[in-house]
Structure formats: structure tokens, C-alpha cells
Design an enzyme around this catalytic site. Structure first.
Site, PDB file in Angstrom:
ATOM      1  N   TYR A  57       0.810  -1.212   0.000  1.00 30.49           N
ATOM      2  CA  TYR A  57       0.000   0.000   0.000  1.00 30.49           C
ATOM      3  C   TYR A  57       0.849   1.269   0.000  1.00 30.49           C
ATOM      4  O   TYR A  57       0.429   2.291  -0.520  1.00 30.49           O
ATOM      5  CB  TYR A  57      -0.918   0.020   1.220  1.00 30.49           C
TER       6      TYR A  57
ATOM      7  N   LYS B   5       3.112 -15.413   2.375  1.00 27.62           N
ATOM      8  CA  LYS B   5       3.307 -16.144   1.121  1.00 27.62           C
ATOM      9  C   LYS B   5       4.801 -16.417   0.998  1.00 27.62           C
ATOM     10  O   LYS B   5       5.451 -16.013   0.030  1.00 27.62           O
ATOM     11  CB  LYS B   5       2.750 -15.303  -0.041  1.00 27.62           C
TER      12      LYS B   5
ATOM     13  N   ASP C 274      -2.951 -18.407   0.364  1.00 30.37           N
ATOM     14  CA  ASP C 274      -3.956 -19.089  -0.467  1.00 30.37           C
ATOM     15  C   ASP C 274      -4.662 -20.176   0.345  1.00 30.37           C
ATOM     16  O   ASP C 274      -5.892 -20.298   0.321  1.00 30.37           O
ATOM     17  CB  ASP C 274      -3.334 -19.649  -1.756  1.00 30.37           C
TER      18      ASP C 274
ATOM     19  N   ASP D 133      -6.282  -6.996   3.907  1.00 32.50           N
ATOM     20  CA  ASP D 133      -7.401  -6.350   3.218  1.00 32.50           C
ATOM     21  C   ASP D 133      -8.312  -7.413   2.612  1.00 32.50           C
ATOM     22  O   ASP D 133      -9.535  -7.387   2.789  1.00 32.50           O
ATOM     23  CB  ASP D 133      -6.858  -5.427   2.118  1.00 32.50           C
TER      24      ASP D 133
ATOM     25  N   ASP E 134     -12.276  -9.015   4.165  1.00 31.26           N
ATOM     26  CA  ASP E 134     -13.545  -9.017   3.430  1.00 31.26           C
ATOM     27  C   ASP E 134     -14.110 -10.438   3.375  1.00 31.26           C
ATOM     28  O   ASP E 134     -15.316 -10.660   3.530  1.00 31.26           O
ATOM     29  CB  ASP E 134     -13.363  -8.514   1.986  1.00 31.26           C
TER      30      ASP E 134
HETATM   31  C1  IPM Z   1     -10.357  -1.327   3.741  1.00 31.47           C
HETATM   32  C2  IPM Z   1     -10.602  -0.714   2.382  1.00 31.47           C
HETATM   33  C3  IPM Z   1      -9.459   0.210   2.047  1.00 31.47           C
HETATM   34  C4  IPM Z   1      -8.197  -0.610   2.014  1.00 31.47           C
HETATM   35  C5  IPM Z   1      -9.627   1.012   0.742  1.00 31.47           C
HETATM   36  C6  IPM Z   1     -10.929   1.775   0.707  1.00 31.47           C
HETATM   37  C7  IPM Z   1      -8.462   1.914   0.482  1.00 31.47           C
HETATM   38  O1  IPM Z   1     -10.787  -1.698   1.432  1.00 31.47           O
HETATM   39  O2  IPM Z   1     -10.279  -0.580   4.734  1.00 31.47           O
HETATM   40  O3  IPM Z   1     -10.245  -2.554   3.825  1.00 31.47           O
HETATM   41  O4  IPM Z   1      -7.881  -1.207   0.980  1.00 31.47           O
HETATM   42  O5  IPM Z   1      -7.507  -0.672   3.033  1.00 31.47           O
HETATM   43 MG    MG Z   2     -10.794  -3.657   2.224  1.00 29.64          MG
END
Ligand code: IPM
Ligand code: MG
Length: 342
Positions: free
Chosen positions: A137, A179, A212, A236, A240
Site C-alpha cells: 500500500y 506467502k 492461499d 485487506d 472481506d
Molecule cells: C479497507 C478498504 C481500504 C483498504 C480502501 C478503501 C483503500 O478496502 O479498509 O479494507 O484497501 O484498506
Molecule cells: Mg478492504
């Protein structure tokens, strides 16, 4: 003395879910709020996603509550154009919020809202500890007409401090995710994690998964995990994925913390959801639960945090469902349902 919370509503559904959360916070304490611009809203007003005064106010606050940033209006592949996400990344870096905690605990009332079978997810209680201010990042970026580069680098100090956060958060064990079969940065990451473990946390069980495989195990046997320690990029993605265990990404809160004594930033894991913005139907629970993390980790008010979390549990048990959970409760109705349980 009333504690000072900086609000960064941002874009899309951000302002709606932040407003809902201040109502809940006001029901459990005495807080003063100061609102500042971030993301697309800040680009429109000032030309930059993170105005200096926003960062200064956040550094000075007792805690920061953020809604969401981003939206199609500001989407562009042109590297020269300002992006709303720069506001979020800038504030994480600017406040030195290197540790991102994303707890995943499916509530009993929502076990059937998850796309995964109840037997699979029952008993899941994990937290993703994601490194937040390093790695891909924040590495050097380059772009030419025919190539692009995002550098993925970590220093020993960066890995050590996030590893400590993970080991301290462990109740059963830490699962380090990297990884290392391919990436040099992962081999280094693993070495440093092993080193911190041996020197300071030898009593905490530690295992390792390649990313993975980890993403597969997260679906296969989520209740096996306790603390997942991982870097910025993998964290990240995995967070999710883990969110779906709870039934909806609309349920997942997060805490971003720096060194002890510095203000933290609290935000839902979901984004700005432009498709439902302004309709009053966004699920405010992830932000309300982020408000609970703000109370606990940001202000040291654990009783108040517990009260908010159990009010959310009870509201769901009594049938509260926003559209993302298959119901038709509005943002306001959801907020009222939580307030009633408080
Ligand atoms: C998160 C989001 C952010 C990230 C984006 C919006 C920059 O996806 O907080 O997980 O990738 O960190
Ligand atoms: Mg995210």
C-alpha cells in the site's frame, strides 16, 4: 470532562451511518463532536482527499470515527487525479495507525444470514490483525506508458510491532499468514514473527499458513482461527472474506490503533455503497459496533462498549434486519431498535 471525537463522515452512506452512531454514543456518554472533511467530499470542497486541518484535528482528538470514502464520481485510472482513498490511506499513515483489528464473531441471531452453513460458522470468534501502514500500500509506486510498479517492503520494526499486537490479542493462538513460498518480503516477515515469538511470547501457540491456503481454511473451518496476523494487502483481502461469515459485510467493525496513548480511528469495514447512498436503508450496525470499539479501545470505556454490543445483539435477536440481511428495516429503524435495547 467531555471527550472529543472527530467525525469523518466521508462519502456515500458514510454520513448516514455516522449520524446513526452518534445517537447511540450519546445514549451512553457525554461526548463532543467535531466534523471534518475526508475522501471525495474533501476533494470536491478543497481539491484534496485529506486537507491538512482534517489530519491536525484527528491527531488532536481523543478518538476518530470514520464512515466511508469513495464513489464512482471520483473513480479514475489516471494516476494524476486525486482519489478519495488517498484520504483514508493518508490518515492511517498520518496518525501512525499501524494496527488494524477486525473482529469477526457471527451473532447467534444471524447464523442463518450467512451464505455458509450454520454448522460451519458456529463458534467462530476470530480477529484479523492487519498491518496497516506498510507493505504494498505504501511502497514506491511507478507508472510509465508500458509498465507499473508497486513495491512491497517491510522493515523489522514494522513487523515486530504488529506481531506484538497480535500476540497480545491472542486468547488461544496466533495464525501467521504470509506467502513465504514465493515472496522475499514474506520470508523476512515470517522470520521476524518467529523471532518476536521466541523472545517475548513463547507461551502463545503460533502456527503459519500460506495466504492461499488460509483463504480456503477461513471458509472450511473458520472456528479454528483465533488471531490472524498478516500484512496490509493480505489483511485487506482476508478481512472481506471473513466478513461474509457474519452474514453481511454490513456487520463488521474495525479499530485502527497506533502506539499506546495515541488516538485511534474506528470505521466499518464496508465501503461507501454508492448504490444505496441517500436512501436511508444502509445498515448502520458495523459503524455502531465500531463505535463500541471506539468506546473500549479508544476511550477505555469498556462497560459502555459492552452495553452497545449487547444492545445490537438483542435488537437482532428481536428480529431487526436491514435489507443486506434480508429484511426491510431502514437506517433509522435499525438505530431506534438499538437505542431501545440500551
Ligand atoms: C479497507 C478498504 C481500504 C483498504 C480502501 C478503501 C483503500 O478496502 O479498509 O479494507 O484497501 O484498506
Ligand atoms: Mg478492504
Amino acid at each position: 470532562m467531555s471527550r472529543r471525537i472527530v467525525l469523518l463522515p466521508g462519502d456515500g452512506i458514510g454520513p448516514e451511518v455516522v449520524a446513526a452512531t452518534t445517537k447511540v454514543l450519546d445514549a451512553v456518554g457525554d461526548f463532543t463532536y467535531e466534523e471534518h472533511l475526508i475522501g471525495g467530499a474533501a476533494i470536491d470542497a478543497t481539491g484534496t482527499a485529506l486537507p491538512d486541518e482534517t489530519l491536525a484535528a484527528c491527531r488532536d482528538a481523543d478518538a476518530v470515527l470514520l464512515g466511508a470514502v469513495g464513489g464512482p464520481k471520483w473513480d479514475s485510472t489516471d494516476p494524476g487525479r486525486p482519489r478519495p482513498e488517498q484520504g483514508l490511506l493518508g490518515i492511517r499513515k498520518g496518525m501512525e495507525l499501524f494496527a488494524n483489528l477486525r473482529p469477526v464473531r457471527p451473532l447467534t441471531a444471524l447464523l442463518d444470514a450467512s451464505p455458509l452453513k450454520r454448522e460451519r460458522i458456529e463458534g467462530t470468534d476470530l480477529v484479523v490483525v492487519r498491518e496497516l501502514t506498510g507493505g504494498m500500500y505504501f511502497g514506491r509506486k511507478e507508472r510509465t506508458a508500458d509498465s507499473a510498479l508497486d513495491e512491497n517492503a517491510y522493515t523489522r520494526a514494522e513487523v515486530e510491532r504488529i506481531a506484538r499486537v497480535a500476540f497480545r490479542a491472542a486468547r488461544r493462538k496466533v495464525t501467521n499468514v504470509d506467502k513465504m513460498n514465493v515472496l522475499e518480503v514474506s520470508r523476512f516477515w515470517r522470520e521476524v514473527v518467529l523471532d518476536v515469538h521466541a523472545r517475548e511470547f513463547a507461551d502463545v501457540p503460533l502456527d503459519h499458513l500460506l495466504v492461499d491456503n488460509a483463504s480456503m481454511q477461513l471458509i472450511n473451518a473458520p472456528s479454528e482461527f483465533d488471531v490472524i496476523l498478516t500484512d496490509n494487502m493480505f489483511g485487506d483481502i482476508l478481512s472481506d472474506e471473513a466478513a461474509m461469515i457474519t452474514g453481511s459485510i454490513g456487520m463488521l467493525p474495525s479499530a485502527s490503533l497506533g502506539e499506546e496513548g495515541r488516538p485511534g480511528l474506528f470505521e466499518p469495514v464496508h465501503g461507501s455503497a454508492p448504490d444505496i447512498a441517500g436512501k436511508g436503508i444502509a445498515n448502520p450496525l458495523a459503524t455502531i459496533l465500531s463505535g463500541a470499539l471506539l468506546l473500549r479501545h479508544g476511550l477505555g470505556l469498556s462497560d459502555e462498549a459492552d452495553a452497545v454490543e449487547s444492545a445490537v445483539d438483542r435488537a437482532l435477536e428481536r428480529g431487526l434486519r436491514t435489507p443486506d440481511l434480508g429484511g426491510d428495516a431502514t437506517t433509522d429503524q435499525a438505530t431506534q431498535a438499538v437505542l431501545e435495547q440500551l
